[in-house]
Enzyme design. Structure first.
Site, PDB file in Angstrom:
ATOM      1  N   CYS A   1      13.302  10.488   7.460  1.00 12.04           N
ATOM      2  CA  CYS A   1      13.175   9.969   8.821  1.00 12.04           C
ATOM      3  C   CYS A   1      14.480  10.117   9.598  1.00 12.04           C
ATOM      4  CB  CYS A   1      12.692   8.526   8.803  1.00 12.04           C
ATOM      5  SG  CYS A   1      13.617   7.517   7.665  1.00 12.04           S
TER       6      CYS A   1
ATOM      7  N   LYS B   1       0.856  -1.204   0.000  1.00  8.72           N
ATOM      8  CA  LYS B   1       0.000   0.000   0.000  1.00  8.72           C
ATOM      9  C   LYS B   1       0.882   1.241   0.000  1.00  8.72           C
ATOM     10  CE  LYS B   1      -1.862   2.837   2.867  1.00  8.72           C
ATOM     11  NZ  LYS B   1      -1.794   4.089   2.073  1.00  8.72           N
TER      12      LYS B   1
ATOM     13  N   GLU C   1       9.096  15.258  15.918  1.00 10.34           N
ATOM     14  CA  GLU C   1       9.524  15.175  14.518  1.00 10.34           C
ATOM     15  C   GLU C   1       8.736  16.181  13.686  1.00 10.34           C
ATOM     16  OE1 GLU C   1       8.674  11.497  12.271  1.00 10.34           O
ATOM     17  OE2 GLU C   1      10.754  11.602  11.588  1.00 10.34           O
TER      18      GLU C   1
END
Ligand code: NAP
Ligand code: MG
Length: 496
Positions: free
Chosen positions: A301, A192, A400
């Site tokens: 990330c 996905k 983050e």
């Protein structure tokens, strides 16, 4: 849409047509069972690029059944390993053959500069398939020195049907990191892609079929996280789920896995420290600090988003960084001169601007940037932003942001910086800049992170493992360690 289509680069014109893009299930391109579609947007213009079939639980179910059938009765897991190698090599070759088209498609859908998509994302995806193409013939079991009246050996077998859920920051490369090791080990997959960036995964689906991946081995179902993603994470016929994305959703995936005890690997967020000492090569460190945070608009990330600078050089170093940020060429990704593009979506744009406001309210000083780049029109452009005099306990230093925003924090000495660098819930990566070799090794050991870069940053290669400590997740992708994620071991006893 017609306006955008006319402006499409030649290489992608055939792929983005006014008809909506279909999903890949059981080797066929099909509409969503519901008939629904959703739009994917060009972040440089905020205009719709294409309509895409919107998968939900029913489509995931169809895809999982196709993957189940391909695993249980299809040729892929039974194939001679050397033949799987050939297919994986063909995939790598096809990605390279269509490099320009894929790079343009990636840039259109994600916003990233063509400079990066052409030089990093697309070659990185091809190299990942090529690296894992070497593995099928090298996955061994053991013969074990047991009681001589028995013969005992192990088989390293594929896990089965893998659900793979990927983010939007490196769409094709993340698909490659997930698919290549899973396929090398003989698994079947339901992938996905992120709702923001489904296009290169769908184009890859065409290339996989062209390369000879048998039907049902890779199924690609675009759709939304809470519907399609959650259905995949919950599905009782899925044996393993691999997820890259936010820590928040990672926790949901882990909970969902409990239903049938799926194997899980999670590659989650980060707030990586990048540490610059007085004794570092200052020019190299400045370039590394810049690239460490602004690469891919900071939507990485492992971005070096907490920049720790030794007190004595703090002012000078942050001035240099701010002036580089002020002079970077920001613009639409398709412009060859652009070195910083828009953020991926309206949501991400608002989220990043929201964090910039939070930083200002917390008392961090904006050295440069600190606002949207409205001169660039309707796209999701945020100016590269350097915050100074940040305290590591501020929200902008702990959460983050996933945008072109760096928090710079002064430190006194080695002990001080190790403590503060580790003072985070995350542990994905870290950087250290120093000419003192012993210090470099001491700090590399002391940092609780899955990757440490010394005098470099963002260095990646399919041969080297990547993954998190702490709430950055678990399991290692890439390298031989990814084989652990996609195989399981059977012990066979035979009475002699
Ligand atoms: P996200 O929600 O974690 O998305 C990652 C993937 O998970 C997407 O494919 C997403 O689908 C899917 N997903 C979302 N909810 C799900 C659920 N309940 N069950 C199963 N799958 C689900 O990330 P995001 O919302 O795009 O971004 C939010 C923040 O996450 C960013 O600002 C950043 O901090 C972080 N992030 C980290 C990484 C990374 O590489 N570590 C990557 C992306 C984002 P949709 O496409 O429909 O959302
Ligand atoms: Mg898009």
């Amino acid at each position: 849409m017609s306006q955008v289509s006319q402006a499409l680069p030649e290489a992608v014109r055939g792929f983005i047509t006014p008809a909506s893009k279909k999903m890949l299930i059981g080797g066929k391109w099909v509409e969503a069972a519901s008939g629904k579609t959703f739009s994917t947007v060009n972040p440089a213009t905020a205009e719709t690029l294409a309509m895409v079939a919107e998968g939900d639980a029913e489509d995931i179910n169809r895809a999982v059944e196709a993957a189940r059938k391909a695993f249980d009765t299809g040729p892929w897991p039974q194939m001679k390993p050397a033949d799987r190698t050939r297919v994986l090599l063909r995939i790598a070759d096809l990605i390279e053959k269509h490099r320009d088209e894929l790079a343009q498609l990636e840039t259109l859908d994600n916003g990233k500069t063509i400079f990066e998509s052409r030089n990093v994302d697309i070659p990185g995806a091809a190299e990942t398939f090529r690296y894992y193409a070497g593995w099928p013939t090298k996955i061994y079991g053991e013969t074990n020195p047991s009681d001589p009246s028995f013969f005992n050996y192990t088989l390293r077998e594929p896990v089965g049907v893998c659900g793979q859920i990927i983010p939007w920051n490196f769409p094709l490369m993340m698909a490659a990191w997930k698919l290549a090791p899973a396929l090398a080990c003989g698994n079947t997959v339901v992938l996905k892609p992120a709702e923001q960036t489904p296009l290169t995964a769908l184009r890859l689906g065409e290339l996989l079929l062209e390369a000879g991946v048998p039907e049902g081995v890779v199924n690609i179902v675009p759709g939304y996280g809470p519907t399609a993603g959650a259905a995949l994470a919950n599905h009782p016929l899925v044996d393993k789920v691999a997820f890259t994305g936010s820590t928040e959703v990672g926790k949901e995936i882990l909970k969902a896995s409990a239903g049938n005890l799926k194997r899980v690997s999670l590659e989650l967020g980060g707030k990586s420290p990048n540490i610059v000492f007085l004794d570092a090569d200052q020019d190299a460190a400045a370039a590394g600090a810049f690239m460490g945070i602004f690469f891919n608009q900071g939507q990485v990330c492992c971005a070096g988003s907490r920049l720790f600078v030794e007190q004595k050089i703090y002012d000078q170093f942050t001035d240099t960084l701010a002036s580089s940020a002020a002079s970077v060429k920001q613009g639409p990704g398709l412009d060859k001169e652009s070195r910083l593009g828009p953020l991926v979506s309206q949501e991400q744009y608002e989220r990043v601007l929201g964090y910039i406001d939070i930083g200002k309210k917390e008392g961090a000083q904006v050295k440069v940037g600190g606002e949207a780049n409205q001169a660039l029109g309707k796209g999701y452009f945020v100016k590269p932003t350097v915050f100074a005099n940040v305290n590591n306990s501020m929200r902008v230093a702990q959460e983050e942001i996933f945008g072109p925003v760096v928090t710079t924090i002064p430190f006194k000495d080695e002990e001080d910086v190790i403590r503060e660098a580790n003072n985070t819930i995350y542990g994905l990566a870290a950087g250290v800049w120093t000419k003192d070799v012993s210090k470099a090794h001491r700090i590399s050991r002391a940092l609780r992170a899955g990757t440490v870069w010394v005098n470099c940053y963002n260095q990646l290669d399919p041969i080297s493992p990547f993954g998190g400590y702490k709430q950055s997740g678990f399991g290692r992708e890439l390298g031989l360690h990814a084989l652990e994620l996609y195989t399981q071991i059977k012990s066979v006893w035979l009475k002699v």
